[in-house]
Design a protein around this motif. Structure first.
Motif, PDB file in Angstrom:
ATOM      1  N   ALA A 122      -7.005 -12.475 -12.554  1.00 39.12           N
ATOM      2  CA  ALA A 122      -7.826 -12.826 -11.386  1.00 39.12           C
ATOM      3  C   ALA A 122      -6.984 -13.165 -10.161  1.00 39.12           C
ATOM      4  O   ALA A 122      -7.321 -14.052  -9.382  1.00 39.12           O
ATOM      5  N   PHE A 123      -5.888 -12.409  -9.951  1.00 44.36           N
ATOM      6  CA  PHE A 123      -5.050 -12.627  -8.783  1.00 44.36           C
ATOM      7  C   PHE A 123      -5.659 -11.923  -7.576  1.00 44.36           C
ATOM      8  O   PHE A 123      -6.066 -10.757  -7.662  1.00 44.36           O
ATOM      9  N   GLN A 124      -5.680 -12.588  -6.447  1.00 40.40           N
ATOM     10  CA  GLN A 124      -6.103 -11.980  -5.194  1.00 40.40           C
ATOM     11  C   GLN A 124      -5.378 -12.670  -4.044  1.00 40.40           C
ATOM     12  O   GLN A 124      -4.736 -13.703  -4.241  1.00 40.40           O
ATOM     13  N   GLY A 125      -5.436 -12.082  -2.849  1.00 37.91           N
ATOM     14  CA  GLY A 125      -4.759 -12.662  -1.696  1.00 37.91           C
ATOM     15  C   GLY A 125      -4.360 -11.594  -0.703  1.00 37.91           C
ATOM     16  O   GLY A 125      -4.668 -10.410  -0.883  1.00 37.91           O
ATOM     17  N   ASN A 126      -3.690 -12.006   0.353  1.00 36.90           N
ATOM     18  CA  ASN A 126      -3.282 -11.100   1.424  1.00 36.90           C
ATOM     19  C   ASN A 126      -1.766 -11.007   1.487  1.00 36.90           C
ATOM     20  O   ASN A 126      -1.084 -12.026   1.672  1.00 36.90           O
ATOM     21  N   SER A 127      -1.228  -9.796   1.347  1.00 37.54           N
ATOM     22  CA  SER A 127       0.211  -9.553   1.501  1.00 37.54           C
ATOM     23  C   SER A 127       0.481  -9.141   2.945  1.00 37.54           C
ATOM     24  O   SER A 127       0.004  -8.096   3.385  1.00 37.54           O
ATOM     25  N   ILE A 128       1.223  -9.978   3.671  1.00 37.17           N
ATOM     26  CA  ILE A 128       1.583  -9.651   5.053  1.00 37.17           C
ATOM     27  C   ILE A 128       2.987  -9.053   5.034  1.00 37.17           C
ATOM     28  O   ILE A 128       3.953  -9.716   4.661  1.00 37.17           O
TER      29      ILE A 128
ATOM     30  N   GLU B 264      12.125   2.463   6.617  1.00 41.25           N
ATOM     31  CA  GLU B 264      13.464   2.222   6.078  1.00 41.25           C
ATOM     32  C   GLU B 264      13.662   0.773   5.626  1.00 41.25           C
ATOM     33  O   GLU B 264      14.612   0.464   4.904  1.00 41.25           O
ATOM     34  N   GLY B 265      12.763  -0.112   6.036  1.00 38.20           N
ATOM     35  CA  GLY B 265      12.901  -1.515   5.656  1.00 38.20           C
ATOM     36  C   GLY B 265      11.551  -2.183   5.497  1.00 38.20           C
ATOM     37  O   GLY B 265      10.618  -1.895   6.264  1.00 38.20           O
ATOM     38  N   ILE B 266      11.428  -3.033   4.481  1.00 39.21           N
ATOM     39  CA  ILE B 266      10.181  -3.748   4.211  1.00 39.21           C
ATOM     40  C   ILE B 266      10.521  -5.199   3.914  1.00 39.21           C
ATOM     41  O   ILE B 266      11.458  -5.484   3.162  1.00 39.21           O
ATOM     42  N   SER B 267       9.774  -6.122   4.504  1.00 36.66           N
ATOM     43  CA  SER B 267       9.974  -7.537   4.209  1.00 36.66           C
ATOM     44  C   SER B 267       8.618  -8.209   3.997  1.00 36.66           C
ATOM     45  O   SER B 267       7.620  -7.820   4.608  1.00 36.66           O
ATOM     46  N   ILE B 268       8.589  -9.194   3.104  1.00 34.48           N
ATOM     47  CA  ILE B 268       7.375  -9.972   2.857  1.00 34.48           C
ATOM     48  C   ILE B 268       7.359 -11.123   3.855  1.00 34.48           C
ATOM     49  O   ILE B 268       8.107 -12.091   3.718  1.00 34.48           O
ATOM     50  N   LEU B 269       6.515 -11.026   4.879  1.00 38.56           N
ATOM     51  CA  LEU B 269       6.426 -12.090   5.874  1.00 38.56           C
ATOM     52  C   LEU B 269       5.624 -13.268   5.338  1.00 38.56           C
ATOM     53  O   LEU B 269       5.913 -14.420   5.652  1.00 38.56           O
ATOM     54  N   LYS B 270       4.616 -12.966   4.567  1.00 39.65           N
ATOM     55  CA  LYS B 270       3.819 -14.014   3.915  1.00 39.65           C
ATOM     56  C   LYS B 270       3.249 -13.418   2.642  1.00 39.65           C
ATOM     57  O   LYS B 270       2.585 -12.386   2.664  1.00 39.65           O
ATOM     58  N   SER B 271       3.508 -14.076   1.533  1.00 37.60           N
ATOM     59  CA  SER B 271       3.102 -13.542   0.232  1.00 37.60           C
ATOM     60  C   SER B 271       1.594 -13.643   0.025  1.00 37.60           C
ATOM     61  O   SER B 271       0.932 -14.540   0.544  1.00 37.60           O
TER      62      SER B 271
END
Length: 223
Positions: free
Chosen positions: A63-69, A81-88
């Motif tokens: 039951a995981f949910q949420g917003n990946s920014i 060429e690049g990806i970063s998790i600004l907010k998990s």
């Protein structure tokens, strides 16, 4: 887009694509829908050009949910060429699913000839999700000398701790979703969450056990 995310992105925001992934109870993927803010480069189309992340079955079972920014760097040819998790999203499996799906994607058909930065928001939810999620009772938590809970408006991924909250608001089954790279800070974060109490999740006015994730920061800058 919620005001919270607008505040968080601040000057980094160039355009935002929200990808909503519906999921039925049989874990059969439903079509994704998307809305985009106007963009000066009309060939920016994450949905049609990049592989769509599929809701991980283990995330559904839990039951995981949420917003990946997600922050994107696009090279001169129009390729990511690049990806970063600004907010998990709060769950590493969801964040990793996004980055694995779009890494190396040829996002733009026309080469921009300069590097471009974008911010996208992936919204993870599924049919039948619990409507009211567990809620932290801050005053119930012990004081930590090393870490503190982040406010909703603070930018940065931080240290992310997951837990399952019982139908009487007690936490258990702890996980370190995103660490700091400092063992003492990561341990202190998990130990702090263990001391807290929560308002239980609910559906149709019935209390339920459900997962929750919390974001923390060091009290002093990490050296």
């Amino acid at each position: 887009m919620p005001q919270l995310i607008k505040n968080f992105l601040g000057t980094l925001l160039i355009s935002v694509t929200t990808l909503s992934y519906a999921q039925d109870t049989a874990t059969t993927a439903a079509p994704a829908s998307a809305t985009e803010t106007p963009d000066s480069r009309p060939d920016f189309d994450l949905l049609s050009r990049c592989r769509k992340p599929e809701y991980p079955k283990v995330a559904l079972r839990n039951a995981f949910q949420g917003n990946s920014i997600i922050g994107l760097t696009i090279d001169e040819s129009g390729k990511i060429e690049g990806i970063s998790i600004l907010k998990s999203s709060g769950w590493r499996i969801l964040d990793d699913t996004v980055t694995n799906a779009i890494t190396g994607c040829q996002l733009m058909a026309t080469a921009p000839n300069i590097k471009v930065t974008k911010v996208v928001a992936y919204k993870w939810f599924y049919e039948g999700a619990i409507e009211y999620q567990p809620e932290l009772i801050p005053e119930s938590c012990a004081e930590s000398e090393l870490v503190r809970f982040a406010s909703d408006k603070e930018p940065g991924r931080g240290i992310v701790v997951g837990a399952y909250i019982s139908d009487i608001g007690m936490p258990g089954r702890f996980s370190l979703e995103w660490g700091s790279g400092k063992l003492e800070l990561d341990r202190a974060s998990v130990e702090l969450v263990k001391t807290c109490k929560f308002k239980a999740a609910s559906r149709d006015q019935k209390k339920l056990s459900a997962p929750v994730s919390l974001r923390l920061f060091p009290k002093t800058p990490v050296q």
